[in-house]
Scaffold this active site. Structure first.
Site, mmCIF file in Angstrom:
data_model
loop_
_atom_site.group_PDB
_atom_site.id
_atom_site.type_symbol
_atom_site.label_atom_id
_atom_site.label_comp_id
_atom_site.label_asym_id
_atom_site.label_seq_id
_atom_site.Cartn_x
_atom_site.Cartn_y
_atom_site.Cartn_z
ATOM 1 N N GLY A 1 0.860 -1.190 0.000
ATOM 2 C CA GLY A 1 0.000 0.000 0.000
ATOM 3 C C GLY A 1 0.891 1.233 0.000
ATOM 4 O O GLY A 1 2.046 1.178 -0.428
ATOM 5 N N ARG A 2 0.354 2.325 0.500
ATOM 6 C CA ARG A 2 1.106 3.598 0.441
ATOM 7 C C ARG A 2 2.460 3.481 1.135
ATOM 8 O O ARG A 2 3.498 3.854 0.579
ATOM 9 C CB ARG A 2 0.327 4.709 1.133
ATOM 10 N N ILE A 3 2.471 2.968 2.378
ATOM 11 C CA ILE A 3 3.727 2.950 3.143
ATOM 12 C C ILE A 3 4.677 1.901 2.556
ATOM 13 O O ILE A 3 5.870 2.161 2.375
ATOM 14 C CB ILE A 3 3.451 2.706 4.639
ATOM 15 N N THR B 1 6.873 -2.277 11.159
ATOM 16 C CA THR B 1 6.440 -0.938 11.575
ATOM 17 C C THR B 1 4.922 -0.820 11.429
ATOM 18 O O THR B 1 4.380 0.289 11.442
ATOM 19 C CB THR B 1 7.103 0.160 10.706
ATOM 20 N N ARG C 1 1.771 -3.356 12.706
ATOM 21 C CA ARG C 1 1.087 -3.621 13.967
ATOM 22 C C ARG C 1 1.718 -4.845 14.630
ATOM 23 O O ARG C 1 2.061 -5.819 13.952
ATOM 24 C CB ARG C 1 -0.410 -3.902 13.730
ATOM 25 N N GLU D 1 0.912 -3.252 23.393
ATOM 26 C CA GLU D 1 1.492 -1.956 23.768
ATOM 27 C C GLU D 1 0.690 -1.297 24.881
ATOM 28 O O GLU D 1 -0.535 -1.384 24.863
ATOM 29 C CB GLU D 1 1.514 -1.031 22.545
ATOM 30 N N HIS E 1 6.896 2.541 19.032
ATOM 31 C CA HIS E 1 5.831 2.947 18.087
ATOM 32 C C HIS E 1 5.960 4.428 17.688
ATOM 33 O O HIS E 1 5.054 5.227 17.923
ATOM 34 C CB HIS E 1 4.446 2.663 18.698
ATOM 35 N N GLY F 1 6.792 5.388 14.442
ATOM 36 C CA GLY F 1 6.853 5.438 12.973
ATOM 37 C C GLY F 1 6.502 6.797 12.395
ATOM 38 O O GLY F 1 7.174 7.315 11.515
HETATM 39 C C1 DGY Z 1 -0.978 4.659 12.574
HETATM 40 O O1 DGY Z 1 -1.263 5.791 12.151
HETATM 41 O O2 DGY Z 1 -1.742 3.702 12.445
HETATM 42 C C2 DGY Z 1 0.367 4.489 13.212
HETATM 43 O O3 DGY Z 1 0.528 3.280 13.825
HETATM 44 C C3 DGY Z 1 0.691 5.634 14.131
HETATM 45 O O4 DGY Z 1 0.961 6.697 13.319
#
Ligand code: DGY
Length: 310
Positions: A146-148, A226, A228, A257, A275, A277
């Site tokens: 996806g985007r990331i 990065t 979940r 978490e 967490h 990111g």
């Molecule tokens: C999200 O946006 O889902 C990240 O885990 C925190 O920015």
């Protein structure tokens, strides 16, 4: 008309973010209050399900301040006709940077290297000390393009890496732009020197990275998460590291978490972060503003900017 906003967002927003509405700032450790609130802007740490929604009978929008929304029971929101929104796009680049922070740290064993200095045990330059993975010429496997995932893949070009991806759909533009090739998950795991995870947490993906997946990875490969924490069986990951099946892991997310598995966090082969990111000033402000914009749109009777499909 009252709205609830996560108190942690207060420094990132104007003092009156939704003029005309009575804003109540609620710390995220506190349970969701019941009442006549018309909007809620929660963080990812606030669970919102049937119980919470029953206590919010006037709710008109749930404007999550995160791209992920696995803390929200979407079906419960849909049953009540409450739109859910999230904050995609604005955090793509910062999160991809953080994934690369982990890739580079784990590949070049910076945690173990720092420890040598912390322990004052360095005896001088040695040709065989702390040899890491040469990224140039290695293969990066992106699970979830996806985007990331795609932003992580774009950065790989500059490091001279070949890029594989697995995704439920083909991504022709990504393939063209980056030279990425699509694989099914097991082929990707078998071929990649570094595996970076970018899928959301859903019923289908929870626990995806288990002992079977880890043992399907290339011996000595690196695992980066990065996305979940609950995508990963953390015990299985630790075992794969202890057995030397994996060469290292970079983790920004954990399944419970803020409780973190000490054995993993303290493992010499693990670079672990709390967490962070999307944690740049620009991104966090943009996330907060987009969440408010989404809430304002729905309250004004306009379509939200970034709705979640219910
Ligand atoms: C999200 O946006 O889902 C990240 O885990 C925190 O920015």
């Amino acid at each position: 008309m009252r709205v609830l906003i996560a108190a942690e967002l207060q420094p990132l927003l104007p003092s009156d973010p939704l003029p005309g509405y009575g804003v109540e700032w609620i710390p995220s450790q506190e349970p969701t209050p019941r009442g006549d609130y018309v909007a809620i802007i929660p963080l990812l740490s606030r669970p919102i399900g049937e119980g919470e929604l029953d206590g919010l009978p006037n709710l008109r929008v749930l404007a999550q301040c995160a791209v992920g929304y696995d803390n929200i029971d979407l079906a419960a929101a849909a049953r009540r006709g409450i739109p859910v929104t999230n904050t995609p796009d604005v955090l793509t680049e910062s999160t991809a940077d953080l994934a690369w922070t982990l890739i580079l740290s784990v590949a070049r064993r910076t945690k173990e290297a720092q420890e040598v200095l912390y322990q004052d045990s360095w005896t001088g330059w040695s040709p065989t000390q702390l040899l890491g993975l040469e990224l140039n010429g290695s293969t990066l496997g992106i699970v979830g393009a996806g985007r990331i995932g795609q932003a992580v893949g774009r950065r790989a070009v500059g490091f001279g890496m070949a890029v594989l991806y697995s995704d439920s759909e083909g991504r022709p533009e990504f393939e063209e732009g980056v030279g990425a090739s699509r694989r099914d998950l097991f082929a990707l795991l078998a071929e990649s020197d570094v595996v970076s995870v970018h899928v959301p947490s859903t019923n289908e993906t929870r626990g995806l990275f288990d002992a079977v997946r880890f043992s399907s990875m290339k011996p000595g490969a690196l695992f980066i998460n990065t996305a979940r924490g609950d995508l990963v069986d953390e015990e299985a990951l630790r075992e794969a590291l202890d057995l030397g099946r994996l060469g290292g892991a970079g983790l920004d997310v954990f399944s419970r978490e803020p409780d973190v598995p000490r054995g993993l966090v303290q493992h010499p082969k693990v670079v672990a972060l709390p967490h962070i990111g999307s944690a740049t000033t620009v991104t966090r402000r943009a996330m907060a503003e987009l969440a408010v914009e989404n809430a304002a749109a729905v309250l004004d009777g306009r379509p939200p900017v970034t709705p979640v499909e219910l």
